[in-house]
Write a protein that holds these residues in place. Structure first.
Motif: not given
Length: 271
Positions: A30, A49, A52, A224, A230, A234-237
């Motif tokens: 992230l 990722n 997740e 997501y 949070t 969470k841009w990566n997930t």
């Protein structure tokens, strides 16, 4: 020709940049998502990722719901549109052309105009928070697909219908045994359009579905953005989930590309 090829290639690169950024972000931690200048290829791809995606939210449940909506929607759309198009293309009855013009006229009505009346109707009959508002309309046809299939039907000579009648076939037998096998490219094009539309549809489920356990994957991606414990995206997930969601559409298009293009071309040719 060389200049045109160069311009086309440059445009393709520009259009592919969001997809490349999505794939790159899905493999980053992230903290490296917003670094500048961006690093397109991470030094150590973070494959967890993608793991997740399945542990953070019920992604497999979203996929199951989407498959249900796509399968039933495909069945309803192909069956209803092929039958109605057959009636407009192969039968003669008073007012046929007028009814067909009215059908085409409905294509000019924006969907947002009928959104509130349909929502009130489905609420009054108790269909909210069920799949019925998303599935039942598919069995009443789509003007665009009816038009496409009618164009294809009209390329088939009427003499085939006459020959089938001489052999004892009725209207349904002609439709089911003679014409349907001949319009497979057009049906494939309609099926791909329907699959793409329903797989990526989030607006309809957003309006009619309140229970998260009934969400399709397109709507499930919204969950997501802000996950438990949070307060940031969470841009990566999220990008990993988006990549997984995109894969079926890409596979379908590449596997059926020849049939898809053939169907679109032929349905645009009127006899």
């Amino acid at each position: 020709i060389a200049l045109l090829t160069l311009v086309t290639a440059g445009g393709a690169v520009v259009l592919m940049m969001p997809l490349a950024w999505m794939i790159s972000t899905s493999l980053k931690p992230l903290g490296q998502v917003w670094i500048f200048p961006p690093k397109w290829i991470p030094e150590r791809p973070l494959w967890r990722n993608y793991l997740e995606v399945f542990t953070a939210r019920p992604y497999l449940l979203y996929i199951r719901n989407t498959i249900l909506l796509v399968a039933v929607g495909e069945l309803g759309t192909l069956l209803s549109c092929s039958v109605v198009a057959y009636g407009f293309a192969r039968t003669r009855f008073p007012g046929r052309d007028v009814l067909f013009m009215i059908l085409l006229g409905t294509m000019m009505i924006p969907g947002y105009v009928t959104l509130i009346p349909m929502f009130i109707l489905f609420k009054q009959i108790g269909w909210l928070d069920t799949y019925k508002p998303l599935l039942v309309p598919a069995f009443f046809g789509s003007p665009v697909y009816i038009f496409l299939l009618r164009q294809f039907y009209m390329t088939v000579p009427l003499e085939m219908d006459d020959a089938a009648k001489i052999d004892g076939c009725g209207y349904f037998a002609i439709y089911w045994r003679i014409l349907l096998p001949l319009i497979k490219p057009a049906l494939a094009a309609v099926a791909i359009f329907t699959f793409m539309g329903r797989w990526n549809d989030w607006f309809g489920p957003l309006i009619y579905l309140m229970d998260e356990r009934k969400w399709p994957v397109a709507l499930g991606l919204l969950s997501y953005q802000y996950m438990e414990s949070t307060y940031y995206i969470k841009w990566n997930t999220l990008m990993a989930a988006s990549v997984l969601t995109l894969i079926p559409c890409l596979l379908l298009f590449f596997l059926a590309q020849r049939i898809f293009i053939q169907g679109v071309v032929i349905t645009g040719i009127e006899k």
